[in-house]
Design a protein around this motif. Structure first.
Motif, mmCIF file in Angstrom:
data_model
loop_
_atom_site.group_PDB
_atom_site.id
_atom_site.type_symbol
_atom_site.label_atom_id
_atom_site.label_comp_id
_atom_site.label_asym_id
_atom_site.label_seq_id
_atom_site.Cartn_x
_atom_site.Cartn_y
_atom_site.Cartn_z
ATOM 1 N N PHE A 1 0.636 -1.136 -0.175
ATOM 2 C CA PHE A 1 0.030 -0.200 -0.208
ATOM 3 C C PHE A 1 0.888 0.902 -0.650
ATOM 4 O O PHE A 1 1.390 1.541 0.805
ATOM 5 N N PRO A 2 1.350 1.761 -0.675
ATOM 6 C CA PRO A 2 1.660 3.605 -1.436
ATOM 7 C C PRO A 2 1.291 4.347 -0.001
ATOM 8 O O PRO A 2 -0.238 3.959 0.533
ATOM 9 N N PRO A 3 1.952 4.755 0.540
ATOM 10 C CA PRO A 3 1.750 5.923 1.899
ATOM 11 C C PRO A 3 0.293 6.358 1.429
ATOM 12 O O PRO A 3 0.143 6.515 0.048
ATOM 13 N N HIS A 4 -0.670 6.928 2.235
ATOM 14 C CA HIS A 4 -1.886 7.603 1.865
ATOM 15 C C HIS A 4 -3.096 6.565 1.306
ATOM 16 O O HIS A 4 -3.791 7.737 0.517
ATOM 17 N N SER A 5 -3.077 4.999 0.867
ATOM 18 C CA SER A 5 -3.545 5.402 -0.189
ATOM 19 C C SER A 5 -4.758 4.591 0.651
ATOM 20 O O SER A 5 -4.876 4.000 1.546
ATOM 21 N N VAL A 6 -5.376 4.014 -0.048
ATOM 22 C CA VAL A 6 -7.175 3.496 0.129
ATOM 23 C C VAL A 6 -7.836 2.271 -0.608
ATOM 24 O O VAL A 6 -7.785 2.906 -1.919
ATOM 25 N N THR A 7 -7.943 1.968 -0.663
ATOM 26 C CA THR A 7 -8.594 0.632 -0.781
ATOM 27 C C THR A 7 -10.513 0.742 -1.304
ATOM 28 O O THR A 7 -10.282 1.968 -0.690
ATOM 29 N N ALA A 8 -10.743 0.230 -2.194
ATOM 30 C CA ALA A 8 -12.188 0.915 -2.130
ATOM 31 C C ALA A 8 -13.273 0.157 -1.113
ATOM 32 O O ALA A 8 -12.573 -0.861 -0.983
ATOM 33 N N ASP A 9 -14.330 -0.118 -0.832
ATOM 34 C CA ASP A 9 -14.781 -0.462 -0.034
ATOM 35 C C ASP A 9 -15.112 -1.657 -1.069
ATOM 36 O O ASP A 9 -15.432 -1.966 -1.747
ATOM 37 N N HIS A 10 -15.312 -2.616 0.551
ATOM 38 C CA HIS A 10 -15.056 -3.831 -0.523
ATOM 39 C C HIS A 10 -15.682 -4.809 1.074
ATOM 40 O O HIS A 10 -16.562 -4.632 1.749
ATOM 41 N N PHE A 11 -16.597 -6.268 0.437
ATOM 42 C CA PHE A 11 -16.659 -7.923 2.043
ATOM 43 C C PHE A 11 -16.186 -8.293 1.047
ATOM 44 O O PHE A 11 -15.516 -8.768 0.275
ATOM 45 N N HIS A 12 -15.618 -9.330 2.068
ATOM 46 C CA HIS A 12 -15.031 -10.731 1.692
ATOM 47 C C HIS A 12 -16.482 -11.766 1.864
ATOM 48 O O HIS A 12 -16.890 -12.054 3.529
ATOM 49 N N LYS A 13 -16.749 -12.997 1.598
ATOM 50 C CA LYS A 13 -16.824 -14.145 1.679
ATOM 51 C C LYS A 13 -16.607 -15.243 2.555
ATOM 52 O O LYS A 13 -17.257 -16.706 2.438
ATOM 53 N N ILE A 14 -14.771 -15.365 1.997
ATOM 54 C CA ILE A 14 -13.985 -16.550 2.796
ATOM 55 C C ILE A 14 -13.320 -16.070 3.460
ATOM 56 O O ILE A 14 -13.031 -14.629 4.104
ATOM 57 N N ILE A 15 -12.997 -17.107 4.716
ATOM 58 C CA ILE A 15 -11.907 -16.855 5.966
ATOM 59 C C ILE A 15 -10.409 -16.116 5.207
ATOM 60 O O ILE A 15 -9.979 -16.869 4.726
ATOM 61 N N ASN A 16 -9.969 -14.708 5.307
ATOM 62 C CA ASN A 16 -8.541 -14.685 5.188
ATOM 63 C C ASN A 16 -8.159 -13.600 6.419
ATOM 64 O O ASN A 16 -8.943 -13.156 7.862
ATOM 65 N N GLU B 1 -6.422 1.347 4.566
ATOM 66 C CA GLU B 1 -5.928 2.290 4.249
ATOM 67 C C GLU B 1 -4.464 2.539 4.783
ATOM 68 O O GLU B 1 -4.405 2.187 5.899
ATOM 69 N N ASN B 2 -3.520 3.340 4.395
ATOM 70 C CA ASN B 2 -2.610 3.347 5.076
ATOM 71 C C ASN B 2 -2.479 5.280 5.075
ATOM 72 O O ASN B 2 -2.204 5.863 4.210
ATOM 73 N N CYS B 3 -2.538 4.837 6.378
ATOM 74 C CA CYS B 3 -2.139 6.215 7.418
ATOM 75 C C CYS B 3 -0.924 7.345 7.406
ATOM 76 O O CYS B 3 -0.661 8.473 7.395
ATOM 77 N N GLY B 4 -0.031 5.872 6.744
ATOM 78 C CA GLY B 4 1.415 6.499 7.427
ATOM 79 C C GLY B 4 2.148 7.229 6.271
ATOM 80 O O GLY B 4 1.605 6.906 4.931
ATOM 81 N N ASP B 5 2.600 8.078 6.217
ATOM 82 C CA ASP B 5 4.194 7.952 4.985
ATOM 83 C C ASP B 5 4.963 7.069 4.801
ATOM 84 O O ASP B 5 5.800 7.661 3.766
ATOM 85 N N ILE B 6 4.718 6.174 4.497
ATOM 86 C CA ILE B 6 6.268 5.061 3.704
ATOM 87 C C ILE B 6 4.675 3.831 3.592
ATOM 88 O O ILE B 6 3.859 3.175 4.285
ATOM 89 N N PRO B 7 5.193 3.263 2.656
ATOM 90 C CA PRO B 7 5.000 2.494 1.630
ATOM 91 C C PRO B 7 4.465 0.923 3.340
ATOM 92 O O PRO B 7 5.131 0.949 4.147
#
Length: 127
Positions: free
Chosen positions: A49-64, A102-108
């Motif tokens: 995750f690059p610094p300050h990146s955010v994934t799209a909203d999602h959900f899971h149906k399998i164990i992870n 989300e990666n709220c940090g300044d490093i990957p």
């Protein structure tokens, strides 16, 4: 460290094992889903995750579950609940609830994720 009888191959080897997490619940305490029917397929992925990146909203149906190996990741549910996972910490994802990371940090941030599915069910679904 407490001896764990499940790892007989480690006896007298000097190798140690530390349980990072062992649970039947997601990070919010909700129960995990049952495994899919059929032959299991285990998948392991590394995400960066690059610094300050955010994934799209999602959900899971399998164990992870996963381990943050660098940086930190914050998991945020649609209802506002959140959990920050730091490097060296493990997390078991929640089932069926919309969230994003989300990666709220300044490093990957790097996360190694483990998926227990059937090879047919996607790892995640868009919200």
């Amino acid at each position: 460290m407490k001896k764990d009888d499940r790892f007989a191959e480690l006896d007298a080897s000097g190798i140690t094992a530390e349980c990072l997490v062992e649970t039947s619940d997601g990070w919010d305490g909700s129960p995990l889903p049952n495994y899919p029917e059929g032959t299991p397929v285990i998948s392991i992925y590394r995400y960066v995750f690059p610094p300050h990146s955010v994934t799209a909203d999602h959900f899971h149906k399998i164990i992870n579950c996963g381990v943050v190996t660098k940086g930190q990741i914050t998991l945020v549910c649609a209802n506002g609940r959140e959990k920050t996972v730091m490097a060296g910490e493990a997390v078991v994802e929640i089932d069926g609830e919309v969230h994003h990371g989300e990666n709220c940090g300044d490093i990957p941030a790097e996360v190694i994720m483990f998926y227990a599915g059937d090879g047919k069910i996607p790892f995640s679904f868009p919200a």
